[in-house]
Design an enzyme around this catalytic site. Structure first.
Site, mmCIF file in Angstrom:
data_model
loop_
_atom_site.group_PDB
_atom_site.id
_atom_site.type_symbol
_atom_site.label_atom_id
_atom_site.label_comp_id
_atom_site.label_asym_id
_atom_site.label_seq_id
_atom_site.Cartn_x
_atom_site.Cartn_y
_atom_site.Cartn_z
ATOM 1 C CG ASP A 52 38.642 42.356 42.623
ATOM 2 O OD1 ASP A 52 39.101 42.688 43.731
ATOM 3 O OD2 ASP A 52 39.313 42.327 41.575
ATOM 4 C CE1 TYR A 110 41.818 35.133 42.623
ATOM 5 C CE2 TYR A 110 44.144 34.863 43.100
ATOM 6 C CZ TYR A 110 42.897 35.337 43.453
ATOM 7 O OH TYR A 110 42.741 36.003 44.633
#
Lengths: 234, 234
Positions: A52, A110
């Site tokens: 993103d 992540y």
């Protein structure tokens, strides 16, 4: 012809994510420009995932095909002379010609970083989410385990094999490992755990919120600057 | 009227040091603008030292006088709403009216950070000096002690009470504590130790280089982005 698997690292602050798009600067575009200068032609670059806007990567993998005669370290060094300072190549190795950076990926990790200090820290502004409320890290770490094995949280498919929350000084790190992270997934999980922290989701209620698959019952989407693609496992 | 001692922290990348100057953005100017918005008048702000262009501060102290009725934490919070993201107030306390942030300072600690990794790191570019040669940290730590107690190194007066070099992973930190750091002093000491590392100053030769007071025999001035004013002791 050989296929190279290249690992890069980037500060995503200035970029609208990895993927090339019109009217917005992307990491892929900057990378392809550097590749064109090093390999003297426009090459097709395949990435391991989208990221993103504003999200960082400690490890991001991509492939390209070339018949140029150049050593692996030579590729890294040459790319780094052409890449902007917020993107850096760190490794290069040859892989089989049928290797695909996305499909061959076994899992990804992540991390999401929160700065829990009282006052703003100028060195952490772009690299953490500044969250001022007191955080019960042990409680959140236990609650985070509810995400493990979830398959369809808040309308998104995801399978996670690890979820952990820990503190080092004023930095709280959320770690999620899995093989199916979709758009905003990690940031929604973090936002939801912060709702748990604030009592907006009560103790014992999280499993049910997850099972409900109702995005409205989950927490806010945590902001992008705290998120890092941290490991890509093949 | 009361005198406030305010501690700030800043990322110096965008600034030409602390001190106000014509045609160049300084931390002091940004700070005075924030003060004017909080205290509703232009106040005289006195800093604890100059810092060079591009140098950072984990701790920088300054004073101002005010008769405004506001709590210490209120000052910090109000300033932070007006300061840019790369400067942050972290503490405020009242001091006697004859307190001077520079003259009352007993000693200062500077740290200089080197990134010793093979390839560029996008997250460290602005916050370390990327130095690729292998570094013998124990050797440099021993040699650094030669700077302790020097009074006139390379034409500059300086008295240092501590000098240390240590490594954590790929980050090497040089720490200098003393009461008389002058212009470029720390960066010259680091550059000189890197000459020692590279054998340009031979083992056993450093004491003589220092005694010679000859700037030309000392090392290069290390670049600013690795330097931090780290502690100000009163």
């Amino acid at each position: 012809m050989k296929r190279l698997l290249i690992t890069i690292k980037y500060d995503g602050t200035a970029y609208h994510g990895w993927q090339v798009q019109q009217n917005a600067l992307s990491v892929q575009e900057e990378f392809q420009n550097a590749v064109e200068q090093v390999f003297l032609k426009r090459l097709d670059v395949k990435g391991c995932s989208r990221t993103d806007s504003g999200v960082h990567a400690n490890m991001y993998c991509l492939t390209l095909d070339t018949d140029m005669n150049i050593t692996d370290d030579g590729v890294v060094l040459a790319l780094n002379t052409k890449l902007p300072p917020d993107i850096s190549a760190v490794e290069c190795r040859e892989v089989p010609l049928d290797f695909h950076p996305r499909y061959n990926c076994v899992s990804k990790e992540y991390v999401y970083k929160i700065y829990n200090g009282k006052f703003r820290d100028p060195f952490l502004e772009k690299y953490t989410f500044h969250y001022r409320y007191p955080v019960d890290v042990d409680y959140l770490d236990r609650e985070a385990k509810h995400f493990i094995g979830t398959h369809d949280f808040a309308g998104f498919c995801s399978v996670n094999s690890e979820a952990e929350v820990k503190r080092e000084g004023d930095i709280i790190t959320f770690t999620f490992e899995g093989d199916g992270f979709l758009y905003n997934m990690v940031r929604i999980m973090v936002g939801t755990l912060l709702f748990v922290n604030e009592g907006k989701i009560k103790e014992g209620e999280l499993a049910e919120v997850i099972a409900s698959k109702d995005r409205k019952r989950a927490g806010r989407t945590a902001p992008p600057q705290g998120l890092y693609l941290n490991k890509v496992n093949y």
